[in-house]
Design a protein around this motif. Structure first.
Motif, PDB file in Angstrom:
ATOM      1  N   GLU A  47       1.016  -1.434   0.055  1.00 17.04           N
ATOM      2  CA  GLU A  47       0.087  -0.283   0.232  1.00 17.04           C
ATOM      3  C   GLU A  47       1.034   0.962  -0.190  1.00 17.04           C
ATOM      4  O   GLU A  47       0.450   2.141   0.171  1.00 17.04           O
ATOM      5  N   GLY A  48       2.148   1.016   0.197  1.00 15.47           N
ATOM      6  CA  GLY A  48       2.848   2.205   0.022  1.00 15.47           C
ATOM      7  C   GLY A  48       3.567   2.905   0.984  1.00 15.47           C
ATOM      8  O   GLY A  48       4.216   3.332   1.059  1.00 15.47           O
ATOM      9  N   HIS A  70       3.266  -1.266  19.983  1.00 14.33           N
ATOM     10  CA  HIS A  70       2.571  -2.645  19.022  1.00 14.33           C
ATOM     11  C   HIS A  70       1.997  -1.319  17.953  1.00 14.33           C
ATOM     12  O   HIS A  70       1.555  -1.617  17.200  1.00 14.33           O
ATOM     13  N   GLY A  71       1.438   0.051  18.216  1.00 13.04           N
ATOM     14  CA  GLY A  71       0.593   1.069  17.799  1.00 13.04           C
ATOM     15  C   GLY A  71       0.908   1.181  16.716  1.00 13.04           C
ATOM     16  O   GLY A  71       0.795   1.774  15.612  1.00 13.04           O
ATOM     17  N   TRP A  72       2.649   1.715  16.978  1.00 11.24           N
ATOM     18  CA  TRP A  72       3.407   2.307  16.044  1.00 11.24           C
ATOM     19  C   TRP A  72       3.950   0.923  14.885  1.00 11.24           C
ATOM     20  O   TRP A  72       4.125   1.175  13.677  1.00 11.24           O
ATOM     21  N   LEU A  73       3.755  -0.570  15.035  1.00 11.59           N
ATOM     22  CA  LEU A  73       4.103  -1.557  14.196  1.00 11.59           C
ATOM     23  C   LEU A  73       2.998  -1.185  13.099  1.00 11.59           C
ATOM     24  O   LEU A  73       3.454  -1.558  11.940  1.00 11.59           O
ATOM     25  N   HIS A  74       1.616  -1.159  13.781  1.00 12.08           N
ATOM     26  CA  HIS A  74       0.371  -1.443  13.069  1.00 12.08           C
ATOM     27  C   HIS A  74       0.377  -0.381  12.570  1.00 12.08           C
ATOM     28  O   HIS A  74      -1.427   0.226  12.031  1.00 12.08           O
ATOM     29  N   GLN A  75       0.931   0.731  12.293  1.00  8.00           N
ATOM     30  CA  GLN A  75       0.591   1.862  11.804  1.00  8.00           C
ATOM     31  C   GLN A  75      -0.397   2.991  12.294  1.00  8.00           C
ATOM     32  O   GLN A  75      -0.884   3.567  11.496  1.00  8.00           O
ATOM     33  N   LYS A  76      -0.752   2.727  13.598  1.00 13.15           N
ATOM     34  CA  LYS A  76      -1.971   3.752  13.907  1.00 13.15           C
ATOM     35  C   LYS A  76      -1.763   4.882  13.950  1.00 13.15           C
ATOM     36  O   LYS A  76      -2.110   5.768  14.588  1.00 13.15           O
TER      37      LYS A  76
END
Length: 130
Positions: A47-48, A70-76
């Motif tokens: 998705e770029g 966790h938030g950072w890993l999942h692009q939150k």
């Protein structure tokens, strides 16, 4: 050598060879958490977005990733916890290992794996009948 062989033949010990190669080729170390897990970013996904991943310290156990990471890993969130003064919220609990499949796993009264008898029915439940 033993650690390398474990990683070579098993996927749950630290990192796979594909992850090792990708980390060497495109990985930029972002930070480390209190458990010794190391976080990386580099390249782009389908998705770029910038790819983000973790190399676990020991067995690959997803519950060992703290809430901020966790938030950072999942692009939150865009900012890694090491780049800001991240403090967990009061409702975020400290890590507890996943005990499923161990003798310490939760087993309610009446489970076939406990010695306790099933609680008696109180009569406040009517079974559904079609």
């Amino acid at each position: 050598m033993k650690k390398f062989l474990l990683q070579f033949f098993t996927w749950w010990n630290g990192q796979t060879l594909g992850t090792r190669f990708h980390t060497w080729r495109k990985g930029e170390r972002v930070g480390e958490d209190e458990f010794g897990n190391i976080y990386y970013q580099g390249g782009t996904d389908s998705e770029g977005r910038t790819r983000r991943w973790v190399i676990y310290n020991g067995l690959a156990e997803a519950s060992m990733v703290p809430p901020g990471w966790h938030g950072w890993l999942h692009q939150k969130v865009d900012t890694a916890p090491v780049e800001e003064n991240y403090m967990p919220r009061e409702w975020q609990k400290p890590h507890l290992p996943n005990l499923t499949g161990t003798p310490a796993a939760y087993r309610p009264d009446g489970s076939i794996l406990t010695k306790e008898d099933r609680p008696r029915v109180t009569g406040d439940y009517d079974a559904w009948t079609p």
